[in-house]
Each structure stands twice: as structure tokens, then as C-alpha cells.
Design an enzyme around this catalytic site. Structure first.
Site, PDB file in Angstrom:
ATOM      1  N   LYS A   1      66.104  28.379  71.612  1.00  4.11           N
ATOM      2  CA  LYS A   1      65.923  27.136  72.370  1.00  4.11           C
ATOM      3  C   LYS A   1      65.699  25.981  71.401  1.00  4.11           C
ATOM      4  O   LYS A   1      64.819  26.062  70.535  1.00  4.11           O
ATOM      5  CB  LYS A   1      64.671  27.279  73.238  1.00  4.11           C
ATOM      6  CG  LYS A   1      64.934  27.256  74.724  1.00  4.11           C
ATOM      7  CD  LYS A   1      63.666  27.585  75.459  1.00  4.11           C
ATOM      8  CE  LYS A   1      63.484  26.694  76.648  1.00  4.11           C
ATOM      9  NZ  LYS A   1      62.283  27.045  77.398  1.00  4.11           N
TER      10      LYS A   1
HETATM   11  C1  E4P Z   1      61.797  26.104  80.727  1.00  2.00           C
HETATM   12  O1  E4P Z   1      62.469  26.646  79.912  1.00  2.00           O
HETATM   13  C2  E4P Z   1      60.438  25.616  80.495  1.00  2.00           C
HETATM   14  O2  E4P Z   1      59.777  26.610  79.759  1.00  2.00           O
HETATM   15  C3  E4P Z   1      59.646  25.416  81.736  1.00  2.00           C
HETATM   16  O3  E4P Z   1      60.430  25.616  82.886  1.00  2.00           O
HETATM   17  C4  E4P Z   1      58.811  24.194  81.733  1.00  2.00           C
HETATM   18  O4  E4P Z   1      58.120  24.117  82.958  1.00  2.00           O
HETATM   19  P1  E4P Z   1      56.895  23.132  83.198  1.00  2.00           P
HETATM   20  O5  E4P Z   1      57.397  21.731  83.286  1.00  2.00           O
HETATM   21  O6  E4P Z   1      56.298  23.585  84.505  1.00  2.00           O
HETATM   22  O7  E4P Z   1      55.964  23.323  82.036  1.00  2.00           O
END
Ligand code: E4P
Length: 216
Positions: free
Chosen positions: A83
């Protein structure tokens, strides 16, 4: 639309994998930090359980350092997805990693143009953050619809739309309507998807009727 879990909790992953409905895992630096365990250890444990893609994020922000970190993470298991944030350096690293056939999830996407750039850089997944858009009074589902249109307009784009920052069943429904390929959600939100009071009420009634008939 496929379901991924956004978690590092091994108990949740184990129990929800058994449903056959979970096809991958996403994580982020906050989730790893909350586990209080080293990133490599957490990701190795998840990859041993999950046959599908497991996204883990780099901490570096400079593209050369991103690449170094990504190579180390990619060595953990064959199903690791790297990522990277949708920054100049992140996109540059994405392009390079895709030349090496390393799958990339471009994250922290808040605009259709960011999603287009990520796709052109060869991203395997683009992660638009629905909940965080909503937090700013913007519409996460509109963002997904725009990205879907842009990707559908270009048949050479193979990037999959991975709806992220999903906070409610409504977000899941909106992601499905907007044409997201995948939604990633917490175990808590996943468990709300099948819950309905009329299902519980109906089941209780069926069981009661059955028991009454047996008693006769
Ligand atoms: C996705 O890859 C992220 O890890 C995640 O969905 C972030 O979510 P949040 O905005 O609830 O922290």
C-alpha cells in the site's frame, strides 16, 4: 463486489474467513500500531491464514525508501500487496513496483483525478476513503461513481476499485451500487450486514411453531 476485512485481529479473521465471504485483508499503519506488534510479524501471521491478497502500507514517503520498504514487505509472502499513498513519490513507487510485478494498493484517495493517476501508474487497487470524505461534508459514494465512470471509459485500465473507510452498512450498499469491485470493512461493520430484526423475529416464530407442533 467482493468483501475484504480491514483488520489485524487474528481471531476476527479466523472466524470470518470460515464464512467463505472474505476474500482478502487490508491493514494500515494505525491498525498495526494498535496491535503493538512488529509489522512483519503481524503480516506474516495474516498471510499464513488468508489465501487472498493482504495489503500492508509503507511508512516511508520518499520513493526510493518506499521501494526499499516495499521490497522487504513483499518478501514476507506471495500474497502481500504493497500500500502506497497517492502522492508524487507514492505514484512513482507504484509504477516501479508494477514493473516488478509486485501488486500495489494506492491508498488515501480522495479525488477522481488521484484515482486516474493511480490507474495509469499501474495500481492493482485504488482505495477511495468513503467515511473520511463524509467526515468533511463531501460524498464518498459520488467519488466512487466518478472513479467507476472514468475507469469504464478506458478499457486499458485494470485497476480495481476498493472502497475503504467504510463505517456503516449504508456505505457498503452505496459502494455496491456505485460499482466498486471490492469493499473493505471492519469485522464490526461486516457483522451488521446480515443482522435484521425481522429475521430474528421470524426465526423465533418458526422455532416456536415447530416446538408447539412437536408438543402435540
Ligand atoms: C483502508 O485501507 C483503510 O485501512 C481504512 O479503511 C481506513 O478506515 P478509517 O477511515 O475508518 O480509519
Amino acid at each position: 463486489m467482493k468483501f475484504f476485512l480491514d483488520t489485524v485481529n487474528i481471531d476476527d479473521i479466523t472466524s470470518l474467513l470460515e464464512t467463505g465471504l472474505i476474500e482478502g485483508i487490508t491493514t494500515n499503519p494505525t491498525l498495526i500500531a494498535q496491535s503493538k506488534r512488529p509489522q512483519h510479524e503481524v503480516i506474516r501471521a495474516i498471510c499464513a491464514l488468508v489465501p487472498g491478497p493482504v495489503s500492508t502500507e509503507v511508512i516511508a514517503t520518499d520513493w526510493k525508501e518506499i521501494l526499499q520498504e516495499a521490497h522487504e514487505l513483499a518478501r514476507i509472502a506471495a500474497n502481500v500487496v504493497i500500500k502506497v499513498p497517492v502522492t508524487f513519490d507514492g505514484l512513482k513507487a507504484c509504477y516501479q513496483l508494477r514493473q516488478e510485478n509486485i501488486p500495489v494498493n494506492v491508498t488515501l484517495c480522495f479525488s477522481p483525478l488521484q484515482a486516474l493517476l493511480a490507474a495509469r501508474a499501474g495500481a492493482t487497487y485504488i482505495s477511495p476513503f468513503m467515511g473520511r470524505m463524509d467526515d468533511y461534508g463531501q460524498d464518498g459514494s459520488t467519488l466512487l461513481e466518478l472513479i467507476r465512470d472514468i475507469y469504464d471509459n478506458d478499457p486499458t485500465i485494470e485497476t480495481q476499485i476498493l472502497a475503504a473507510s467504510v463505517r456503516s452498512p449504508k456505505h457498503v450498499l452505496e459502494a455496491a451500487y456505485a460499482g466498486a469491485d471490492i469493499v473493505t470493512l471492519s469485522p464490526a461493520v461486516f457483522r451488521t450486514l446480515y443482522a435484521h430484526p425481522l429475521t430474528d423475529k421470524g426465526l423465533a416464530q418458526f422455532l416456536k411453531d415447530w416446538k408447539n407442533a412437536e408438543a402435540k
